[in-house]
Design a protein around this motif. Structure first.
Motif, PDB file in Angstrom:
ATOM      1  N   ASP A 268       4.768   1.115  -0.779  1.00 60.38           N
ATOM      2  CA  ASP A 268       3.736   2.106  -0.435  1.00 60.38           C
ATOM      3  C   ASP A 268       2.875   2.503  -1.625  1.00 60.38           C
ATOM      4  O   ASP A 268       2.453   3.662  -1.757  1.00 60.38           O
ATOM      5  CB  ASP A 268       4.376   3.364   0.167  1.00 60.38           C
ATOM      6  CG  ASP A 268       5.157   3.078   1.445  1.00 60.38           C
ATOM      7  OD1 ASP A 268       4.766   2.155   2.181  1.00 60.38           O
ATOM      8  OD2 ASP A 268       6.157   3.766   1.697  1.00 60.38           O
ATOM      9  N   ASN A 269       2.559   1.542  -2.484  1.00 65.26           N
ATOM     10  CA  ASN A 269       1.743   1.843  -3.652  1.00 65.26           C
ATOM     11  C   ASN A 269       0.280   1.494  -3.405  1.00 65.26           C
ATOM     12  O   ASN A 269      -0.032   0.536  -2.692  1.00 65.26           O
ATOM     13  CB  ASN A 269       2.269   1.092  -4.880  1.00 65.26           C
ATOM     14  CG  ASN A 269       3.670   1.543  -5.264  1.00 65.26           C
ATOM     15  OD1 ASN A 269       3.892   2.704  -5.576  1.00 65.26           O
ATOM     16  ND2 ASN A 269       4.632   0.629  -5.211  1.00 65.26           N
ATOM     17  N   GLY A 270      -0.635   2.251  -4.031  1.00 62.75           N
ATOM     18  CA  GLY A 270      -2.056   2.063  -3.803  1.00 62.75           C
ATOM     19  C   GLY A 270      -2.658   0.891  -4.547  1.00 62.75           C
ATOM     20  O   GLY A 270      -3.813   0.528  -4.313  1.00 62.75           O
ATOM     21  N   GLY A 271      -1.909   0.289  -5.465  1.00 66.06           N
ATOM     22  CA  GLY A 271      -2.305  -0.942  -6.128  1.00 66.06           C
ATOM     23  C   GLY A 271      -1.350  -2.051  -5.712  1.00 66.06           C
ATOM     24  O   GLY A 271      -1.151  -2.305  -4.537  1.00 66.06           O
ATOM     25  N   THR A 272      -0.731  -2.698  -6.690  1.00 67.70           N
ATOM     26  CA  THR A 272       0.248  -3.735  -6.412  1.00 67.70           C
ATOM     27  C   THR A 272       1.660  -3.170  -6.485  1.00 67.70           C
ATOM     28  O   THR A 272       1.912  -2.141  -7.123  1.00 67.70           O
ATOM     29  CB  THR A 272       0.141  -4.885  -7.429  1.00 67.70           C
ATOM     30  OG1 THR A 272       0.330  -4.357  -8.741  1.00 67.70           O
ATOM     31  CG2 THR A 272      -1.201  -5.571  -7.340  1.00 67.70           C
ATOM     32  N   GLY A 273       2.595  -3.874  -5.844  1.00 72.49           N
ATOM     33  CA  GLY A 273       3.996  -3.537  -6.030  1.00 72.49           C
ATOM     34  C   GLY A 273       4.462  -3.963  -7.409  1.00 72.49           C
ATOM     35  O   GLY A 273       5.064  -3.185  -8.158  1.00 72.49           O
ATOM     36  N   ILE A 274       4.148  -5.227  -7.780  1.00 72.04           N
ATOM     37  CA  ILE A 274       4.404  -5.774  -9.107  1.00 72.04           C
ATOM     38  C   ILE A 274       3.076  -6.279  -9.641  1.00 72.04           C
ATOM     39  O   ILE A 274       2.429  -7.124  -9.019  1.00 72.04           O
ATOM     40  CB  ILE A 274       5.411  -6.941  -9.081  1.00 72.04           C
ATOM     41  CG1 ILE A 274       6.647  -6.602  -8.220  1.00 72.04           C
ATOM     42  CG2 ILE A 274       5.793  -7.357 -10.490  1.00 72.04           C
ATOM     43  CD1 ILE A 274       7.555  -5.575  -8.800  1.00 72.04           C
ATOM     44  N   ASP A 275       2.659  -5.805 -10.805  1.00 74.51           N
ATOM     45  CA  ASP A 275       1.443  -6.279 -11.449  1.00 74.51           C
ATOM     46  C   ASP A 275       1.818  -6.760 -12.847  1.00 74.51           C
ATOM     47  O   ASP A 275       1.845  -5.989 -13.803  1.00 74.51           O
ATOM     48  CB  ASP A 275       0.402  -5.159 -11.521  1.00 74.51           C
ATOM     49  CG  ASP A 275      -0.927  -5.642 -12.091  1.00 74.51           C
ATOM     50  OD1 ASP A 275      -1.138  -6.869 -12.145  1.00 74.51           O
ATOM     51  OD2 ASP A 275      -1.752  -4.795 -12.489  1.00 74.51           O
TER      52      ASP A 275
END
Length: 468
Positions: A268-275
């Motif tokens: 539920d993150n507004g960017g990536t889960g893993i970046d």
């Protein structure tokens, strides 16, 4: 002998038991152990029952001795930070479980860190320990609205002025106080509070920092960002961040592995889960769900290993290369996907595209299922200088691709696979326009969901017990 910790507690005037009481409480602790034991428990106002025997050990620094209250109303920032700075090598900073949170408040001046460590003292062989490994216990809660939302702020900021050796954070929940109506930071939301930051410094990487049984949640920027190598997250959950869940971006790109994630969950993150932006990363036993930008790695990355990953309804792709720019690009990237299920992504399952660097891929036991392809060609895409090994080996399953094929191989890419199972992909099993697809066995069959046994949401992350 009066220790540095005792002097700080006395000088600060906030020792909750006073200097004499402090000295008396430190004598004759039990033998060294990380267990809190089953000793007598007493309750104090604003607190649940706790284990007194552990808190009274000689090698334990109790944050209450420095004035921490944990009542959800008193600003405990300085007390907790002072306790950590006062700890000596081999000691444990203890946060008893409380009925309410440990409140962390900012001054509102901007560019602030509630807990700023690494500049004043050596934190080698220090453990920061919450009493109970359970959801909601020992919560460090940012006071909503206390920070300047137009600048960057941090809940826990580690300045890498020197190498951190043996620094451990365990059994903690960090809550950034993100407004409930806040949009994704990369779009229209705040980007002001990062949960945990390891700031690049003179140390140059090679740390020994661990987070175990920790939750980082509701931060308007990223949950966890690591700018140097030597961090391991074991049983850690990142959720509801305005940007990324886990953001390893080690400047010392040669260290391998630069970041290790074992039993991690990012949802539920507004960017990536893993970046994953720089260096190397090894991820084992992970679950990601409903991250707006899926999961990705950048062109600076030298190696990425993903083993036992379940991506469920990640918006965008389960995994994608994001290659822009030409500075500090390795000649060859190495990417490993082993035992991976990407289920119901919005765009496609996995996209690997070189673009200024060669990508050597290891695909073994990869399943992509129910892909609503948009702006893509297939459930799995290889293009532009991407290739697997020379041998036809491994197992790939692609089922239920809409508006595309099962696999697309283009722009001189090469995919060699042992077994390729495909079923109900709208444009057929594969599209190989300018690339090459070789396989030993291909079948039009659905072998069943999650045949490679990837983790479920409850089996990894904080307090799951899964660490291997």
């Amino acid at each position: 002998m009066v220790t540095r910790r005792q002097l700080i507690a006395t000088a600060s005037g906030v020792g909750s038991v006073g200097f004499l009481g402090y000295l008396l409480s430190r004598d004759d602790g039990p033998d060294d152990t990380q267990s809190l034991g089953d000793g007598p428990r007493t309750a104090t106002p604003g607190q649940v029952e706790r284990t007194e025997a552990f808190a009274d050990r000689e090698d334990v620094v109790d944050v209450r001795e420095f004035g921490a209250v944990g009542d959800g109303a008193t600003d405990d920032s300085d007390a907790i930070m002072s306790a950590i700075r006062a700890a000596e090598p081999g000691e444990t900073v203890f946060l008893p479980e409380t009925a309410d949170s440990y409140l962390l408040s900012f001054d509102g001046t901007g560019e602030e860190a509630a807990l700023h460590l690494g500049t004043e003292s050596d934190l080698s062989d220090i453990t920061v320990l919450g009493e109970r490994a359970a959801p909601g216990a020992q919560t460090l809660q940012v006071e909503p609205g206390s920070y300047d939302a137009d600048t960057s702020n941090w809940v826990l900021k580690l300045e890498a002025t020197r190498v951190f050796e043996g620094l451990l954070f365990r059994n903690l929940t960090i809550d950034g106080g993100r407004p409930p109506d806040d949009g994704a930071a990369a779009l229209d939301g705040e980007e002001s509070v990062t949960g945990v930051l390891l700031r690049r410094g003179d140390a140059g990487g090679g740390h020994d920092i661990a987070f175990e049984n920790c939750v980082v949640q509701d931060c308007s920027a990223s949950a966890l960002r690591f700018e140097e190598s030597g961090v391991i997250c074991r049983n850690v959950t990142a959720r509801r961040a305005g940007r990324h869940g886990f953001n390893p971006v080690a400047g010392d790109t040669e260290a391998d592995p630069g970041f290790v994630g074992k039993s991690i969950r990012s949802v539920d993150n507004g960017g990536t889960g893993i970046d994953h932006r720089r260096g190397t990363a090894r991820l084992e036993n992970l679950y990601t769900e409903n991250n707006r930008s899926g999961n990705k790695w950048k062109h600076h990355v030298r190696r990425l290993e993903v083993r036992n990953h379940h991506s469920f309804r990640d918006r965008n792709r389960g995994w994608r290369s994001n290659h822009t720019g030409t500075d500090d690009v390795p000649d060859t990237q190495h990417v490993v996907f082993r035992n991976v299920l990407v289920e119901q992504p919005q765009i496609s399952g996995i996209r690997v595209s070189g673009d200024n660097t060669e990508i050597a891929c290891d695909f073994d036991n990869v399943e992509v299922r129910q892909t609503a392809v948009r702006n893509s060609r297939a459930g799995i895409v290889l293009s532009r200088d991407a290739h697997t090994g020379e041998q036809t080996e491994g197992h790939i399953v692609v089922v239920g691709t809409d508006n595309g094929g099962g696999v697309y191989v283009g722009s001189d890419a090469v995919m060699n696979v042992g077994t390729f199972d495909h079923f109900e992909n709208e444009e057929g099993a594969f599209i190989a326009e300018s690339g090459v697809l070789n396989f030993e066995k291909i079948e039009n069959v659905d072998p069943g969901r999650n045949i490679f046994g990837t983790p479920g949401a409850a089996s990894v992350g904080a307090f799951s017990g899964q660490s291997n």
